[in-house]
Design a protein around this motif. Structure first.
Motif: not given
Lengths: 201, 201
Positions: A20-26
């Motif tokens: 995972t390089c980046f994650a938020n709620e969207h």
């Protein structure tokens, strides 16, 4: 956040590694090493994961198509589009997906199905399979009627207007590049191919 | 990497703040605070930036549509789609965009325009304006012919097949949910609306 599963089983696609390089709620961006059915050598790909969507063609009793005009921050423009929304529940079944579609229809347009009508499912699509697993489920709502209370859009949305357009007008807007929203275009293709819509005036 | 500018001027959209969350050669994720024309209060949005694309409807002399079958890692499936590709040059003009389309047509299908023919531009679209600035330019190529040497696809791609389908067959595949690629669907909508394509057999 768990994003939506694909609408099909993906056997013979082996994920060798995933980061995972980046994650938020969207959304989540992952770097994935995947062995596909056609090649022994795994390939590295950057994938954007998103929730699945519902996309609704709502026709009024006099056969006009409901379009909303929405401000879209990603493209810095307000564009005409069919009502649509995201499916928050990760493992929604067919009835739950249809319920999301009906709720989005009510909220974004202020119209609803008549008492004895149901949404007609029209399959699914992939938004941009070169980089994202985002997919959407098409629905057709025929003979929709205005509801008391009108539109009740989400606070995070910026829907400026909702209008009913004749099919001849929709055809003209698509031909003239005035409708540039992919949801609207791909839904119309499905409806036209299925003989459920005709643009000829 | 600089990703592609939007196909329109975006006046009245003020970027108050922008932070890059992730970036590689394929995409960039930014968190942007943007003041839109309709609201004084800036809104925070997660945007995925990508290169713009070209999407080509190629019709053979006997009026069949060329589709390629491509393995798509993001969706773990091989699907039928119209030829398409990314525009590497950030500020490509109209002629340069058309040149990319022609190159993709040659590479992915092994067909090309006849000597005196040109690509017909058919406007643009936004893939999924809820989260990405990705947009594409549509082109129509009529009367394409096989070239010596055949297909020469990119090593990073996995194109399994290329075939010419009758328009009646394409219409049936769209109606039956066998064509689920958004590029193909939205391009067909534009062509149908413009009277440049007819599915009726």
């Amino acid at each position: 956040v768990t994003f939506s599963p694909l609408p099909h089983a993906a056997t013979d696609w082996e994920v060798v590694a995933s980061e995972t390089c980046f994650a938020n709620e969207h959304l989540a961006v992952t770097s994935e090493e995947v062995r596909t059915p056609s090649r022994p050598q795994a390939r590295l790909w950057t994938v954007v994961h998103r929730k699945a969507a519902v996309v609704i063609a709502a026709l009024t009793k006099d056969d006009k198509l409901l379009l909303i005009q929405q401000e879209r921050i990603a493209i810095r423009a307000a564009i005409w589009e069919v009502p649509a929304g995201q499916i928050d529940q990760a493992n929604a079944d067919e009835a739950e997906i249809a319920a999301v579609a009906r709720r989005e229809l009510r909220e974004e347009t202020g119209y609803d199905l008549s008492a004895n009508d149901r949404l007609i499912p029209l399959g699914h699509f992939f938004s941009s399979p070169g980089f994202t697993d985002e997919h959407g489920y098409f629905f057709l709502a025929r003979g929709v009627e205005p509801i008391a209370g009108g539109r009740t859009p989400d606070e995070s949305e910026a829907i400026l207007d909702c209008r009913a357009f004749s099919l001849a007008e929709v055809g003209r807007m698509i031909a003239k590049n005035e409708i540039r929203d992919a949801n609207t275009l791909r839904l119309c293709a499905r409806l036209l191919a299925a003989g459920l819509l005709h643009f000829a005036s």
